[in-house]
Design an enzyme around this catalytic site. Structure first.
Site, PDB file in Angstrom:
ATOM      1  N   SER A 161       0.752  -1.337  -0.033  1.00 33.75           N
ATOM      2  CA  SER A 161      -0.057  -0.299   0.064  1.00 33.75           C
ATOM      3  C   SER A 161       0.733   1.296  -0.092  1.00 33.75           C
ATOM      4  CB  SER A 161      -0.787   0.150   1.220  1.00 33.75           C
ATOM      5  OG  SER A 161      -0.153  -0.059   2.402  1.00 33.75           O
ATOM      6  N   THR A 171      -1.361   3.393   4.642  1.00 31.09           N
ATOM      7  CA  THR A 171      -0.691   4.772   4.670  1.00 31.09           C
ATOM      8  C   THR A 171       0.407   4.632   5.577  1.00 31.09           C
ATOM      9  OG1 THR A 171      -2.308   5.911   3.588  1.00 31.09           O
ATOM     10  CG2 THR A 171      -0.638   7.433   4.889  1.00 31.09           C
ATOM     11  N   THR A 203       2.222   6.972   0.120  1.00 32.50           N
ATOM     12  CA  THR A 203       1.137   6.311  -0.251  1.00 32.50           C
ATOM     13  C   THR A 203       1.010   6.046  -1.726  1.00 32.50           C
ATOM     14  OG1 THR A 203      -1.393   5.698   0.251  1.00 32.50           O
ATOM     15  CG2 THR A 203      -0.777   7.981  -0.061  1.00 32.50           C
ATOM     16  N   ARG A 224      -7.444  10.993  -9.069  1.00 34.25           N
ATOM     17  CA  ARG A 224      -7.643  10.926  -7.676  1.00 34.25           C
ATOM     18  C   ARG A 224      -6.373  11.320  -6.564  1.00 34.25           C
ATOM     19  NH1 ARG A 224      -6.341   8.414  -2.377  1.00 34.25           N
ATOM     20  NH2 ARG A 224      -8.115   8.361  -1.205  1.00 34.25           N
ATOM     21  N   THR A 249      -4.379   8.031   8.660  1.00 31.99           N
ATOM     22  CA  THR A 249      -4.329   6.858   7.535  1.00 31.99           C
ATOM     23  C   THR A 249      -5.944   6.391   7.312  1.00 31.99           C
ATOM     24  OG1 THR A 249      -3.450   4.678   6.859  1.00 31.99           O
ATOM     25  CG2 THR A 249      -3.762   5.023   9.385  1.00 31.99           C
ATOM     26  N   GLY A 250      -6.367   5.969   6.427  1.00 31.48           N
ATOM     27  CA  GLY A 250      -7.444   5.415   6.098  1.00 31.48           C
ATOM     28  C   GLY A 250      -8.280   6.010   4.832  1.00 31.48           C
TER      29      GLY A 250
END
Ligand code: ASP
Length: 336
Positions: A64, A196, A214, A224, A247-248
């Site tokens: 990731s 992340t 990330t 994006r 993060t998320g």
């Protein structure tokens, strides 16, 4: 998949609990060790943040962070990164970076070699190449496989809504659909793929830095940009207060600037855990089902974290290194 690396470095001030200090998101032990090693060898908190994030980019932490992860709707990987100097409030960031692996290095180059804060897309890649970063293919067999399986699954899940053909059953190309459904369908989150890296570093003199790296969200729409490269969203640092990193689900979290909020609360005297909790709660108030976590540290060397409890996400893990831990130690917080 959602991925970002956030780095924060703090140094202990006299009477501090444990300075210098490194805190990073997720159980990315090698990143924590790399950031700590940078501090121990005389590097600055910016060096620590950069090294920690860079380690994860090289290791492709959980797929990731860095190259070979989160292919977009065309199968390409693009990267977001941010670095903040909490002493000078200089910020460098890069978003939608293509064909360059060292996103955190490019973010630092934006900070140190331009008067800008954020460069994006193809122009960011051109800047990176001018600054000597090699152009490379970010695609790997793994990212190709992810992309192929997604195509075979009818482009599910995806981030489209209110378009035709129906994005819940069909691939694009899409056109605007009739009307607009005012619903809040949660994004197609793959909890296993959210990682992340965010790093906070604090020196013994109380200098604070933070950063992130990330590859964003799996199957994102090309162009994006998530929360990770946005100051105050993905991370924030101010040597007069502390630092935080998130993060998320960046598409949701960036609407609430959780890192800025947490730092401001710590400035007002909140303990890091309470500041993180308040930042998560602010987002949760509007999006109870959002996926995310925040890490926080203040200039006295205290730290904490908070996360939004979801099925399959009851706890959040993060790494801490300080003079007390003498090495990366894994910490876990119960989500609420
Ligand atoms: N926050 C990152 C993004 O939305 C992803 C993550 O942290 O998992 O790009």
């Amino acid at each position: 998949m959602w991925t970002s690396l956030v780095c924060v470095v703090l140094v202990t001030s006299p009477g501090g609990a444990s300075l210098p200090l490194v805190v990073n998101t997720w159980p990315f032990k090698e990143a924590a060790a790399a950031a700590w090693e940078a501090l121990q060898s005389g590097g600055s908190v910016l060096d620590a943040v950069e090294r920690g994030c860079r380690r994860c980019e090289l290791d492709q932490c959980d797929g990731s962070v860095g190259f070979g992860g989160s292919p977009d709707e065309t199968g390409e990987t693009s990267l977001d990164a941010l670095i903040i100097n909490g002493d000078t409030m200089e910020v460098g960031a890069v978003a939608d970076l293509r064909r360059v692996k060292n996103a955190i290095g490019v973010a630092r180059a934006v900070m140190e070699r331009t008067h800008h804060t954020l460069l994006v897309g193809e122009s960011a890649s051109a800047f990176a190449e001018d600054m000597g970063f090699p152009a490379e293919d970010l695609t790997t067999n793994k990212s190709k496989g992810l992309y192929t399986r997604w195509l075979q699954a009818g482009c599910q899940p995806n981030y489209r809504q209110n378009v035709v053909p129906d994005p819940a059953t069909s691939c694009g190309p899409y056109r605007p659909g009739p009307g607009r459904t005012p619903h809040r369908r949660p994004p197609p989150t793959d909890l296993r793929a959210h990682d992340t890296i965010g790093v906070i570093a604090i020196s013994g003199k109380g200098q604070v830095a933070a950063g992130t790296s990330t590859n964003g969200a799996n199957h994102k729409i090309p162009g994006r940009v998530g929360d990770s490269p946005i100051a105050g969203a993905g991370a924030y640092a101010d040597s007069s207060a502390g630092a935080a990193a998130a993060t998320g689900d960046g598409d949701i979290m960036m609407r609430f600037l959780p890192s800025f909020l947490a730092v401001e609360l710590m400035r007002g005297g909140a303990e890091p855990s309470a500041a993180c909790t308040a930042a998560v709660a602010r987002t949760k108030r509007h999006y109870p089902e959002f996926f995310g976590a925040v890490i926080c540290a203040n200039t006295t060397g205290h730290y904490g974290a908070a996360c939004n409890k979801l099925p399959g996400f009851p706890k959040f893990s993060y790494m801490v290194v300080s003079a007390e831990t003498r090495g990366p130690s894994l910490h876990t917080v119960d989500c609420f």
